[in-house]
Motif scaffolding. Structure first.
Motif, PDB file in Angstrom:
ATOM      1  N   LEU A 103       0.827  -1.209   0.000  1.00 57.58           N
ATOM      2  CA  LEU A 103       0.000   0.000   0.000  1.00 57.58           C
ATOM      3  C   LEU A 103       0.861   1.259   0.000  1.00 57.58           C
ATOM      4  CD1 LEU A 103      -2.862  -1.022   2.451  1.00 57.58           C
ATOM      5  CD2 LEU A 103      -2.760  -1.196  -0.031  1.00 57.58           C
ATOM      6  N   VAL A 127       1.661   1.969  -3.531  1.00 54.29           N
ATOM      7  CA  VAL A 127       0.516   2.558  -4.230  1.00 54.29           C
ATOM      8  C   VAL A 127       0.392   4.043  -3.903  1.00 54.29           C
ATOM      9  CG1 VAL A 127      -1.997   2.502  -4.454  1.00 54.29           C
ATOM     10  CG2 VAL A 127      -0.712   0.365  -4.336  1.00 54.29           C
ATOM     11  N   VAL A 128       0.663   4.418  -2.646  1.00 51.25           N
ATOM     12  CA  VAL A 128       0.518   5.821  -2.232  1.00 51.25           C
ATOM     13  C   VAL A 128       1.482   6.711  -2.997  1.00 51.25           C
ATOM     14  CG1 VAL A 128       0.855   7.422  -0.320  1.00 51.25           C
ATOM     15  CG2 VAL A 128      -0.411   5.320   0.046  1.00 51.25           C
ATOM     16  N   THR A 147       0.980   6.684  -6.880  1.00 52.87           N
ATOM     17  CA  THR A 147      -0.239   7.384  -7.294  1.00 52.87           C
ATOM     18  C   THR A 147      -0.045   8.893  -7.274  1.00 52.87           C
ATOM     19  OG1 THR A 147      -1.605   5.588  -6.414  1.00 52.87           O
ATOM     20  CG2 THR A 147      -2.686   7.690  -6.803  1.00 52.87           C
ATOM     21  N   THR A 193      -7.994   8.675  -4.265  1.00 60.55           N
ATOM     22  CA  THR A 193      -7.417   7.329  -4.162  1.00 60.55           C
ATOM     23  C   THR A 193      -6.227   7.304  -3.209  1.00 60.55           C
ATOM     24  OG1 THR A 193      -8.100   6.866  -6.449  1.00 60.55           O
ATOM     25  CG2 THR A 193      -6.428   5.429  -5.484  1.00 60.55           C
ATOM     26  N   PHE A 208      -5.655   5.227   0.539  1.00 57.06           N
ATOM     27  CA  PHE A 208      -4.522   4.342   0.825  1.00 57.06           C
ATOM     28  C   PHE A 208      -3.640   4.899   1.945  1.00 57.06           C
ATOM     29  CE2 PHE A 208      -5.515   2.691  -3.451  1.00 57.06           C
ATOM     30  CZ  PHE A 208      -5.527   1.338  -3.157  1.00 57.06           C
ATOM     31  N   CYS A 212      -2.790   2.848   5.294  1.00 54.65           N
ATOM     32  CA  CYS A 212      -1.412   2.675   5.761  1.00 54.65           C
ATOM     33  C   CYS A 212      -1.262   3.137   7.205  1.00 54.65           C
ATOM     34  CB  CYS A 212      -0.457   3.452   4.861  1.00 54.65           C
ATOM     35  SG  CYS A 212      -0.071   2.643   3.298  1.00 54.65           S
TER      36      CYS A 212
END
Length: 213
Positions: free
Chosen positions: A80, A83-84, A87, A182, A186, A190
């Motif tokens: 995650l 992803v943070v 993104t 989004t 996330f 987290c």
């Protein structure tokens, strides 16, 4: 003549494949028993070899860590966290979002280091923080990550609310609202994961458990 024979002594030499052994016997006038001196002479160029030390053992994976609660939490935090920051990095971020990216990348790297040091069982290599302090180190790390992620969650949430106007269908310009939304989700997840791992490691430390598994 008998005195000359006693003073002279006897010498014997024998040649072998590995060297020459010389034995001399001399009678001591102050003692009743003779004493002998043995000298082993080796050929020139012969060297004695010392046994080589055993090769170092390669690090072994502690697969039980991957099945433990902390191991699963670390894997989720890494996934995650990736992803943070990915993104946010692919979008045109500005202002306070630099802090969010800094927190995400910094704790992604530190979590990756904690993960592999625990997986390989090499926490003793870390000075001051390793060994018996490894559980406390993980608890402090996760507690600090929780606090900084809370700040990041507030900042990116505020930025998302600022961009909520561009989510209208009539808005034709570039709108980062969905990207920020989004990332906000996330970041909050987290934060929760690091809070859980901080409580988990703190409880193990309070119980006196030295191992994080």
């Amino acid at each position: 003549r008998e005195r000359e024979r006693e003073r002279g002594g006897e010498r014997r030499g024998s040649a072998t494949g590995s060297g020459i052994t010389t034995v001399s016997s001399v009678s001591d006038p102050a003692a009743t028993l003779p004493w002998r001196v043995c000298v082993q002479v080796h050929p020139r160029g012969q060297r004695t070899t010392m046994p080589s030390p055993p090769p170092p053992t390669p690090p072994q994976l502690r697969t039980e860590f991957l099945r433990s609660a902390l191991g699963l939490l670390r894997i989720l935090q890494l996934m995650l966290g990736t992803v943070v920051w990915v993104t946010i990095a692919v979008s045109k971020y500005e202002g306070a979002l630099h802090y969010v990216v800094f927190v995400a990348v910094s704790f992604w790297l530190s979590t990756l280091a904690l993960f592999f040091l625990t997986l390989l069982g090499k926490s003793d290599l870390v000075p001051v923080l390793g060994g018996e302090r490894w559980t406390l180190t993980n608890a402090v790390h996760d507690g600090l990550a929780t606090l900084l992620y809370l700040v990041a969650c507030y900042l990116i949430g505020s930025k998302t609310r600022e961009k909520s106007f561009c989510h209208l269908p009539a808005y034709s310009y570039h709108c980062p609202y969905k990207v920020y939304l989004t990332a906000t989700v996330f970041v909050c997840v987290c934060t929760l994961l690091y809070l859980i791992s901080a409580v988990y490691c703190s409880c193990k430390k309070c119980r006196g458990d030295q191992a994080v598994i």
